[in-house]
Design a protein around this motif. Sequence first.
Motif, mmCIF file in Angstrom:
data_model
loop_
_atom_site.group_PDB
_atom_site.id
_atom_site.type_symbol
_atom_site.label_atom_id
_atom_site.label_comp_id
_atom_site.label_asym_id
_atom_site.label_seq_id
_atom_site.Cartn_x
_atom_site.Cartn_y
_atom_site.Cartn_z
ATOM 1 N N GLN A 55 3.873 10.727 3.997
ATOM 2 C CA GLN A 55 4.098 11.631 5.119
ATOM 3 C C GLN A 55 4.480 13.002 4.571
ATOM 4 O O GLN A 55 5.057 13.109 3.496
ATOM 5 C CB GLN A 55 5.233 11.128 6.021
ATOM 6 N N HIS A 101 -2.591 6.593 4.746
ATOM 7 C CA HIS A 101 -2.801 5.342 4.018
ATOM 8 C C HIS A 101 -3.730 5.626 2.837
ATOM 9 O O HIS A 101 -4.891 5.970 3.012
ATOM 10 C CB HIS A 101 -3.393 4.277 4.945
ATOM 11 N N THR A 102 -3.204 5.445 1.624
ATOM 12 C CA THR A 102 -3.925 5.872 0.426
ATOM 13 C C THR A 102 -4.958 4.871 -0.080
ATOM 14 O O THR A 102 -5.874 5.247 -0.804
ATOM 15 C CB THR A 102 -2.935 6.146 -0.714
ATOM 16 N N GLU A 116 0.844 -1.199 0.000
ATOM 17 C CA GLU A 116 0.000 0.000 0.000
ATOM 18 C C GLU A 116 0.877 1.246 0.000
ATOM 19 O O GLU A 116 1.846 1.349 0.747
ATOM 20 C CB GLU A 116 -0.919 0.032 1.218
ATOM 21 N N VAL A 119 1.901 4.783 1.070
ATOM 22 C CA VAL A 119 1.682 5.620 2.250
ATOM 23 C C VAL A 119 2.500 6.900 2.107
ATOM 24 O O VAL A 119 3.532 6.920 1.431
ATOM 25 C CB VAL A 119 2.048 4.876 3.549
ATOM 26 N N TRP A 131 1.316 7.786 9.111
ATOM 27 C CA TRP A 131 1.314 7.749 7.644
ATOM 28 C C TRP A 131 -0.105 7.941 7.116
ATOM 29 O O TRP A 131 -1.063 7.435 7.718
ATOM 30 C CB TRP A 131 1.828 6.412 7.126
#
Length: 498
Positions: A339, A364-365, A335, A337, A362
């Motif tokens: 920042q 999370h997309t 996945e 991620v 993070w």
Amino acid sequence: MHLASLPSRRAGARPDSPCLSDETVGTLTNEAFAARVEAASCVFATHGVARGAVVAVRLPNRTDLVVALFAAWRLGAAVTPVNPALAGAEVEYQVADSGSRVLVTHDGLSLEGVTTLAPEDLTATDAGVDVDPAEPDLDDLALLVYTSGTTGRPKGVELTHANLDAMTGAMVEALSLDERDHSLLILPLFHVNGIVVSVLAPLRAGGQATITGRFNPQTFFATLETARPTYFSGVPAIYTMLANLPLEVEPDTSSLRFVACGAAPMPAALIGRIEERFGVVLVEGYGLSEGTCASTSNPLDGVRKPGTVGVALPGQTVAVMAPDGTLVPLGERGEVVIQGPTVMRGYLNRPEETAQALKDGWLHTGDVGVLDEDGYLRIVDRVKDMIIRGGENIYPQEIEHAIHAHPAVLEAAVVGRPHPVMGEEPVAFVALKEGASLDEDELVAFLTERIAKFKLPTSVTFIDEVPKNPVGKFDKPRLRTAVAPTSASAVSSDEETS
């Protein structure tokens, strides 16, 4: 930089330089734009808009929307842009959920307990109050952008002034924007891409923006040749339509430094067609509303890798994470991620969903991606779109890109269909180029040479146009509904897409 003061600073530095243009008002200079923002802020103030309030703006693409945006910021308020195509009940939900008490709209829509203002109301010079500009904190809410709601009720993404400062600064740096740049807005202004990439970034750089209405491939290049922008930003569906224009269409694109693409991964073959046919540099990026628009981009000056969405933008960290929360090595899937200072504050009044989206520091997309040895990101698919067939993971985008390589194909979307034995199976929806012909057997034979047998679609439905959502992405929830065992519906280009 605090964007709330941008109109007055531009007016002070270069009062007579062009700022914004549209078909309704023509071109506004910096001084004229600042005056309209000041007038609109006074009107808002008479209706109780102050620091901490939220103003809902439901307008088609026009300068008035940008005026309302900066007018609210001048008072320390935030704005929630509303898709003008939404039904009344959907508008009512967003306005209520955001806590807006003022709605700016073009069609007189009335909601109980909400003050409705028309665009022309914002130009009043006799509002009866003089408003000193507020000094909002960078951590104050600036934009409340609602997600598409494909997994339930739309959520309000809270973007602060600090988010917008970081995002516009990164765009100016990555795209080398300056006062000579002129963007042509063709994406909807209710979406963060249109607001940030095509309006805020060029204005911050000292440049200008021209706002167009609904995209029309038949008239687009005439608009471009008249406006002579240095760039525009689109989505794959727009570039597909442009690439499919008759060969006798030979526009003058000499004013363009580059064009940009976002919202969904773009097949490398389509990038090549656009660049070769129109003589432009196409820069593909990646991002989401929760990240204030963009997190990666192929470099404008540097190595561009078609098929990837580039490297992390300045100030951001992009990584790939395993389900257990560990970062995976380069070349492995996981996945995506993110920042950095562009990550949203959270979802409005949704602490549990915020905690899930921002877990362990993070963002999370929900996208599956791979980073190569140079840090270029390739988006494989959405986590929720992945098809599991007999224990094998299948990513629809891989199949879509293979289909798109066929010269007769205009666009293609693949979704999973429930199967009693295998769990799921991939099925494809394909639109052909005008005048082209192709049948299912021919397409499957073509794909057999390009993807593994277990990835081959078990059925192909040819349609006039793949349905899309309001921001130009394939409407896969609708396609999945069409192939569900209990569904008797069919996908047709005659139906209006949501």
